[in-house]
Design a protein around this motif. Structure first.
Motif, PDB file in Angstrom:
ATOM      1  N   LYS A   1      76.849  21.259  83.019  1.00 24.64           N
ATOM      2  CA  LYS A   1      76.581  22.207  84.102  1.00 24.64           C
ATOM      3  C   LYS A   1      75.894  21.560  85.302  1.00 24.64           C
ATOM      4  O   LYS A   1      75.297  22.245  86.124  1.00 24.64           O
ATOM      5  CB  LYS A   1      75.736  23.359  83.578  1.00 24.64           C
ATOM      6  N   MET A   2      75.971  20.257  85.419  1.00 25.82           N
ATOM      7  CA  MET A   2      75.262  19.560  86.480  1.00 25.82           C
ATOM      8  C   MET A   2      75.766  19.934  87.874  1.00 25.82           C
ATOM      9  O   MET A   2      74.982  20.012  88.811  1.00 25.82           O
ATOM     10  CB  MET A   2      75.322  18.049  86.265  1.00 25.82           C
ATOM     11  N   GLN A   3      77.044  20.152  88.022  1.00 31.08           N
ATOM     12  CA  GLN A   3      77.604  20.454  89.338  1.00 31.08           C
ATOM     13  C   GLN A   3      77.026  21.746  89.914  1.00 31.08           C
ATOM     14  O   GLN A   3      76.818  21.849  91.120  1.00 31.08           O
ATOM     15  CB  GLN A   3      79.128  20.546  89.277  1.00 31.08           C
ATOM     16  N   THR A   4      76.744  22.711  89.072  1.00 24.98           N
ATOM     17  CA  THR A   4      76.261  24.013  89.545  1.00 24.98           C
ATOM     18  C   THR A   4      74.783  24.253  89.242  1.00 24.98           C
ATOM     19  O   THR A   4      74.279  25.350  89.485  1.00 24.98           O
ATOM     20  CB  THR A   4      77.086  25.148  88.904  1.00 24.98           C
ATOM     21  N   ALA A   5      74.085  23.252  88.752  1.00 24.12           N
ATOM     22  CA  ALA A   5      72.675  23.419  88.384  1.00 24.12           C
ATOM     23  C   ALA A   5      71.845  23.829  89.596  1.00 24.12           C
ATOM     24  O   ALA A   5      72.040  23.336  90.704  1.00 24.12           O
ATOM     25  CB  ALA A   5      72.132  22.122  87.799  1.00 24.12           C
ATOM     26  N   SER A   6      70.895  24.716  89.353  1.00 27.54           N
ATOM     27  CA  SER A   6      70.017  25.180  90.426  1.00 27.54           C
ATOM     28  C   SER A   6      68.601  24.619  90.278  1.00 27.54           C
ATOM     29  O   SER A   6      67.706  24.983  91.036  1.00 27.54           O
ATOM     30  CB  SER A   6      69.972  26.711  90.454  1.00 27.54           C
ATOM     31  N   THR A   7      68.422  23.719  89.312  1.00 26.33           N
ATOM     32  CA  THR A   7      67.134  23.052  89.113  1.00 26.33           C
ATOM     33  C   THR A   7      67.380  21.565  88.860  1.00 26.33           C
ATOM     34  O   THR A   7      68.505  21.150  88.570  1.00 26.33           O
ATOM     35  CB  THR A   7      66.362  23.636  87.902  1.00 26.33           C
ATOM     36  N   VAL A   8      66.308  20.817  88.945  1.00 21.84           N
ATOM     37  CA  VAL A   8      66.402  19.367  88.709  1.00 21.84           C
ATOM     38  C   VAL A   8      66.147  19.065  87.238  1.00 21.84           C
ATOM     39  O   VAL A   8      65.611  19.899  86.503  1.00 21.84           O
ATOM     40  CB  VAL A   8      65.400  18.593  89.593  1.00 21.84           C
ATOM     41  N   MET A   9      66.517  17.869  86.809  1.00 23.24           N
ATOM     42  CA  MET A   9      66.260  17.506  85.415  1.00 23.24           C
ATOM     43  C   MET A   9      64.750  17.513  85.168  1.00 23.24           C
ATOM     44  O   MET A   9      63.956  17.377  86.090  1.00 23.24           O
ATOM     45  CB  MET A   9      66.912  16.178  85.054  1.00 23.24           C
ATOM     46  N   SER A  10      64.385  17.664  83.931  1.00 20.97           N
ATOM     47  CA  SER A  10      62.980  17.859  83.591  1.00 20.97           C
ATOM     48  C   SER A  10      62.196  16.553  83.536  1.00 20.97           C
ATOM     49  O   SER A  10      62.753  15.483  83.289  1.00 20.97           O
ATOM     50  CB  SER A  10      62.858  18.571  82.251  1.00 20.97           C
ATOM     51  N   ARG A  11      60.897  16.703  83.752  1.00 20.61           N
ATOM     52  CA  ARG A  11      59.978  15.566  83.632  1.00 20.61           C
ATOM     53  C   ARG A  11      60.051  14.976  82.231  1.00 20.61           C
ATOM     54  O   ARG A  11      60.042  13.761  82.062  1.00 20.61           O
ATOM     55  CB  ARG A  11      58.544  16.022  83.891  1.00 20.61           C
ATOM     56  N   SER A  12      60.127  15.842  81.230  1.00 20.89           N
ATOM     57  CA  SER A  12      60.127  15.353  79.845  1.00 20.89           C
ATOM     58  C   SER A  12      61.369  14.535  79.534  1.00 20.89           C
ATOM     59  O   SER A  12      61.303  13.571  78.767  1.00 20.89           O
ATOM     60  CB  SER A  12      59.972  16.509  78.857  1.00 20.89           C
ATOM     61  N   THR A  13      62.498  14.873  80.133  1.00 26.11           N
ATOM     62  CA  THR A  13      63.720  14.079  79.945  1.00 26.11           C
ATOM     63  C   THR A  13      63.487  12.644  80.395  1.00 26.11           C
ATOM     64  O   THR A  13      63.815  11.683  79.700  1.00 26.11           O
ATOM     65  CB  THR A  13      64.891  14.700  80.730  1.00 26.11           C
ATOM     66  N   VAL A  14      62.889  12.502  81.564  1.00 21.30           N
ATOM     67  CA  VAL A  14      62.613  11.181  82.130  1.00 21.30           C
ATOM     68  C   VAL A  14      61.560  10.451  81.298  1.00 21.30           C
ATOM     69  O   VAL A  14      61.727   9.280  80.945  1.00 21.30           O
ATOM     70  CB  VAL A  14      62.149  11.310  83.594  1.00 21.30           C
ATOM     71  N   GLN A  15      60.477  11.136  80.990  1.00 17.25           N
ATOM     72  CA  GLN A  15      59.388  10.504  80.241  1.00 17.25           C
ATOM     73  C   GLN A  15      59.830  10.079  78.847  1.00 17.25           C
ATOM     74  O   GLN A  15      59.466   8.991  78.375  1.00 17.25           O
ATOM     75  CB  GLN A  15      58.185  11.444  80.183  1.00 17.25           C
ATOM     76  N   ASN A  16      60.631  10.905  78.180  1.00 13.96           N
ATOM     77  CA  ASN A  16      61.146  10.533  76.861  1.00 13.96           C
ATOM     78  C   ASN A  16      62.077   9.335  76.945  1.00 13.96           C
ATOM     79  O   ASN A  16      62.060   8.453  76.083  1.00 13.96           O
ATOM     80  CB  ASN A  16      61.870  11.713  76.204  1.00 13.96           C
ATOM     81  N   ALA A  17      62.901   9.298  77.988  1.00 15.48           N
ATOM     82  CA  ALA A  17      63.844   8.186  78.139  1.00 15.48           C
ATOM     83  C   ALA A  17      63.122   6.865  78.340  1.00 15.48           C
ATOM     84  O   ALA A  17      63.439   5.872  77.677  1.00 15.48           O
ATOM     85  CB  ALA A  17      64.786   8.457  79.315  1.00 15.48           C
ATOM     86  N   ILE A  18      62.134   6.836  79.231  1.00 14.61           N
ATOM     87  CA  ILE A  18      61.442   5.559  79.468  1.00 14.61           C
ATOM     88  C   ILE A  18      60.636   5.145  78.245  1.00 14.61           C
ATOM     89  O   ILE A  18      60.555   3.961  77.916  1.00 14.61           O
ATOM     90  CB  ILE A  18      60.587   5.569  80.754  1.00 14.61           C
ATOM     91  N   GLU A  19      60.079   6.112  77.536  1.00 11.41           N
ATOM     92  CA  GLU A  19      59.328   5.798  76.322  1.00 11.41           C
ATOM     93  C   GLU A  19      60.225   5.133  75.276  1.00 11.41           C
ATOM     94  O   GLU A  19      59.856   4.127  74.667  1.00 11.41           O
ATOM     95  CB  GLU A  19      58.716   7.083  75.758  1.00 11.41           C
ATOM     96  N   LYS A  20      61.430   5.688  75.080  1.00 11.07           N
ATOM     97  CA  LYS A  20      62.373   5.115  74.111  1.00 11.07           C
ATOM     98  C   LYS A  20      62.817   3.716  74.532  1.00 11.07           C
ATOM     99  O   LYS A  20      62.942   2.816  73.697  1.00 11.07           O
ATOM    100  CB  LYS A  20      63.587   6.025  73.954  1.00 11.07           C
ATOM    101  N   ILE A  21      63.071   3.538  75.816  1.00 12.58           N
ATOM    102  CA  ILE A  21      63.509   2.229  76.312  1.00 12.58           C
ATOM    103  C   ILE A  21      62.416   1.193  76.117  1.00 12.58           C
ATOM    104  O   ILE A  21      62.673   0.084  75.632  1.00 12.58           O
ATOM    105  CB  ILE A  21      63.941   2.327  77.792  1.00 12.58           C
TER     106      ILE A  21
END
Length: 171
Positions: free
Chosen positions: A101-121
């Motif tokens: 649903k990214m094309q029609t999303a009305s909000t930005v991705m979440s902080r937790s998505t980013v924070q979890n990704a960098i933590e895993k990396i």
């Protein structure tokens, strides 16, 4: 206490370890523009001025706006990523679990998505540093200083109102 700073090689290790174009683009954009997490998340398509090679950073800390220089590499990566979702407003839209649903999303991705990704990396690489998304900003500032960019220019680039709030390792 002094902020944690990564070497350029370590920054590239994080970028190259990203498993999705979305995270690779987000982390590279955050680093190359010296952005805070919220500033990067809230970037909009209209903030990118590819004619002048500038990015208008809105909604920064203290509700301050600023312009930062856009590199060709960052512009290319942003364009490459944008065609995967074509959201008319956000560069980093939310989109549900499968990003359908990214094309029609009305909000930005979440902080937790980013924070979890960098933590895993960071865990997968085995860094022995306390690395977060904000570490990319500190690293950018330090790398600019090491490249002999004037301290006042770095201050403006980062959106700091005074030199006293600019905490770099090598000052």
């Amino acid at each position: 206490s002094l902020p944690v700073v990564m070497t350029i090689k370590e920054v590239h290790s994080i970028i190259n370890r990203c498993s999705t174009l979305r995270m690779k683009t987000f982390f590279w954009t955050t680093y190359s523009l010296g952005l805070r997490l919220e500033e990067a998340l809230n970037l909009q398509v209209g903030d990118i001025d590819s004619q002048r090679m500038m990015v208008h950073v809105h909604r920064g800390k203290g509700a301050k706006d600023r312009y930062v220089q856009l590199s060709t590499a960052t512009l290319h990566l942003l364009r490459q990523y944008w065609v995967t979702h074509r959201n008319k407003t956000f560069l980093f839209p939310s989109g549900g679990r499968k990003h359908e649903k990214m094309q029609t999303a009305s909000t930005v991705m979440s902080r937790s998505t980013v924070q979890n990704a960098i933590e895993k990396i960071v865990q997968s690489i085995g860094f022995h540093k306390q690395v977060s998304t904000h570490t990319l900003r500190h690293s950018c500032a330090t790398h600019l200083l090491e490249a002999r960019m004037p301290i006042r220019a770095i201050q403006q680039f980062l959106g700091h109102s005074s030199l006293q709030t600019l905490s770099l390792i090598h000052i």
